[in-house]
Scaffold this motif. Structure first.
Motif, PDB file in Angstrom:
ATOM      1  N   ASP A  82       0.841  -1.197   0.000  1.00 40.39           N
ATOM      2  CA  ASP A  82       0.000   0.000   0.000  1.00 40.39           C
ATOM      3  C   ASP A  82       0.875   1.244   0.000  1.00 40.39           C
ATOM      4  OD1 ASP A  82      -2.690   1.294   0.310  1.00 40.39           O
ATOM      5  OD2 ASP A  82      -1.775   2.031   2.145  1.00 40.39           O
ATOM      6  N   LEU A  83       0.504   2.231  -0.798  1.00 37.23           N
ATOM      7  CA  LEU A  83       1.157   3.534  -0.817  1.00 37.23           C
ATOM      8  C   LEU A  83       0.074   4.586  -0.690  1.00 37.23           C
ATOM      9  CD1 LEU A  83       3.009   1.582  -2.726  1.00 37.23           C
ATOM     10  CD2 LEU A  83       4.031   3.741  -3.465  1.00 37.23           C
ATOM     11  N   ARG A  84       0.307   5.561   0.191  1.00 35.17           N
ATOM     12  CA  ARG A  84      -0.658   6.644   0.299  1.00 35.17           C
ATOM     13  C   ARG A  84       0.052   7.959   0.599  1.00 35.17           C
ATOM     14  NH1 ARG A  84      -4.714   4.425   4.727  1.00 35.17           N
ATOM     15  NH2 ARG A  84      -4.590   2.662   3.272  1.00 35.17           N
ATOM     16  N   PRO A  85      -0.379   9.034  -0.073  1.00 31.44           N
ATOM     17  CA  PRO A  85       0.251  10.345   0.157  1.00 31.44           C
ATOM     18  C   PRO A  85      -0.023  10.850   1.566  1.00 31.44           C
ATOM     19  CG  PRO A  85      -1.100  10.348  -1.841  1.00 31.44           C
ATOM     20  CD  PRO A  85      -1.426   9.092  -1.092  1.00 31.44           C
ATOM     21  N   SER A 137       8.854  18.525  -0.274  1.00 31.62           N
ATOM     22  CA  SER A 137       9.280  17.352  -1.022  1.00 31.62           C
ATOM     23  C   SER A 137       8.409  17.181  -2.264  1.00 31.62           C
ATOM     24  CB  SER A 137       9.180  16.095  -0.163  1.00 31.62           C
ATOM     25  OG  SER A 137       9.960  16.218   1.008  1.00 31.62           O
ATOM     26  N   ASP A 138       8.984  16.559  -3.287  1.00 35.56           N
ATOM     27  CA  ASP A 138       8.196  16.235  -4.474  1.00 35.56           C
ATOM     28  C   ASP A 138       7.332  15.004  -4.237  1.00 35.56           C
ATOM     29  OD1 ASP A 138       9.221  18.300  -6.237  1.00 35.56           O
ATOM     30  OD2 ASP A 138      11.111  17.213  -6.149  1.00 35.56           O
ATOM     31  N   VAL A 139       7.799  14.113  -3.376  1.00 37.23           N
ATOM     32  CA  VAL A 139       7.042  12.926  -2.993  1.00 37.23           C
ATOM     33  C   VAL A 139       7.090  12.793  -1.482  1.00 37.23           C
ATOM     34  CG1 VAL A 139       6.981  10.390  -3.053  1.00 37.23           C
ATOM     35  CG2 VAL A 139       7.410  11.666  -5.158  1.00 37.23           C
ATOM     36  N   SER A 140       5.947  12.546  -0.869  1.00 38.87           N
ATOM     37  CA  SER A 140       5.853  12.320   0.577  1.00 38.87           C
ATOM     38  C   SER A 140       4.762  11.283   0.784  1.00 38.87           C
ATOM     39  CB  SER A 140       5.521  13.627   1.292  1.00 38.87           C
ATOM     40  OG  SER A 140       5.416  13.422   2.680  1.00 38.87           O
ATOM     41  N   ILE A 141       5.164  10.036   1.071  1.00 42.49           N
ATOM     42  CA  ILE A 141       4.206   8.936   1.103  1.00 42.49           C
ATOM     43  C   ILE A 141       4.473   8.000   2.277  1.00 42.49           C
ATOM     44  CG2 ILE A 141       3.673   8.905  -1.366  1.00 42.49           C
ATOM     45  CD1 ILE A 141       5.736   6.680  -1.719  1.00 42.49           C
ATOM     46  N   LEU A 142       3.416   7.339   2.712  1.00 41.31           N
ATOM     47  CA  LEU A 142       3.518   6.234   3.656  1.00 41.31           C
ATOM     48  C   LEU A 142       3.462   4.940   2.869  1.00 41.31           C
ATOM     49  CD1 LEU A 142       1.133   7.461   6.502  1.00 41.31           C
ATOM     50  CD2 LEU A 142       3.632   7.489   6.484  1.00 41.31           C
ATOM     51  N   VAL A 143       4.419   4.068   3.134  1.00 37.30           N
ATOM     52  CA  VAL A 143       4.549   2.821   2.386  1.00 37.30           C
ATOM     53  C   VAL A 143       4.365   1.644   3.322  1.00 37.30           C
ATOM     54  CG1 VAL A 143       6.124   1.367   1.046  1.00 37.30           C
ATOM     55  CG2 VAL A 143       6.096   3.852   0.681  1.00 37.30           C
ATOM     56  N   THR A 144       3.455   0.756   2.968  1.00 34.84           N
ATOM     57  CA  THR A 144       3.343  -0.539   3.630  1.00 34.84           C
ATOM     58  C   THR A 144       3.860  -1.581   2.653  1.00 34.84           C
ATOM     59  OG1 THR A 144       1.391   0.200   4.853  1.00 34.84           O
ATOM     60  CG2 THR A 144       1.792  -2.170   4.768  1.00 34.84           C
TER      61      THR A 144
END
Length: 264
Positions: A23-26, A33-40
């Motif tokens: 799972d990826l969610r912003p 940042s250009d990308v800022s995500i929580l990664v499972t």
């Protein structure tokens, strides 16, 4: 910051460190940042920050955050991995379960906020940070004598706001060490005062909370006054340059309220 999820090429870049992605969610914050995500993922949960890998302030900031991280744990979540290619530079942080701090006058989070700033004040200045003198306020100082008050050998965090101080069930973290510097120790609690005023505190209330910071008690009044005036000029400058950003206007208003209180 990219609010949509990064594409397959970015996911392929981080997969050696994450394994299969579940799972990826912003995240709602992380505007530098250009990308800022929580990664499972197969290998656990991570908070991932990434910027385009090209010269400039955003890349420099993320490089600096990676360099300072070993010295600011466990106040900051640990960087578990760093990776880059021609397109991206990314840091993968250990996931922590926390919410944004509440800075408002009746908040039960205020003692934990002060404790976190005191933990930061207890950190030694690492050798890598000696090359990062604090200069952002200097050009807004009235003169060189005022600017000299901002110099010092304390490790400064400075990016104090509700989204960067996370409150957990048993722990509190200061995240987003995007621009740590070396300077006068009173600057961090001074930055807190501005945020508290912006969130509804009177200047008297904000300064009374800052008095719980060990580095505030030793600050000379003339140094605080010089910093308050430089902060007002800085925030007016930013607000004038970006009239479509109401939060900048709010910070300029808070700075004016503080300097009025100090009769400057």
């Amino acid at each position: 910051m990219t609010r949509s999820l990064p594409g397959p090429e970015f996911q392929a870049l981080i997969r050696p460190h994450t394994g299969d992605l579940i799972d990826l969610r912003p995240t709602p914050s992380g505007h530098t940042s250009d990308v800022s995500i929580l990664v499972t993922s197969e290998k656990g949960r991570f908070f991932v920050k990434a910027v385009r890998n090209r010269p400039g302030g955003r890349r420099d900031s993320l490089v600096r955050e990676g360099l300072i991280n070993p010295y600011v744990r466990p106040i900051s979540p640990a960087v578990r991995w760093q990776i880059e290619d021609d397109t991206w530079l990314a840091l993968g942080f250990a996931y922590v379960d926390g919410r944004s701090a509440d800075f408002t006058p009746a908040s039960p989070d205020l003692p934990a906020i002060i404790d976190t700033l005191n933990r930061i004040a207890d950190l030694d200045l690492p050798e890598v940070a000696r090359a990062w003198p604090e200069t952002r306020w200097d050009r807004f100082a009235a003169n060189e004598t005022d600017a000299a008050h901002f110099a010092g050998d304390a490790l400064l965090y400075t990016d104090i706001n509700p989204d960067n101080l996370l409150i957990g069930n048993r722990e509190t973290w200061a995240v987003d060490w995007a621009w740590p510097t070396r300077g006068a120790a009173f600057i961090d609690p001074a930055c807190l005062i501005l945020q508290l005023i912006a969130d509804g505190h009177t200047p008297e209330s904000a300064e009374s909370w800052a008095a719980g910071c060990k580095t505030w008690a030793t600050a000379a009044p003339e140094a605080i006054n010089a910093f308050a005036l430089a902060t007002l000029r800085m925030n007016r400058h930013h607000a004038d340059r970006h009239p479509d950003a109401p939060w900048l206007a709010a910070m300029a208003t808070a700075a004016q309220t503080w300097t009025d209180h100090r009769a400057l």
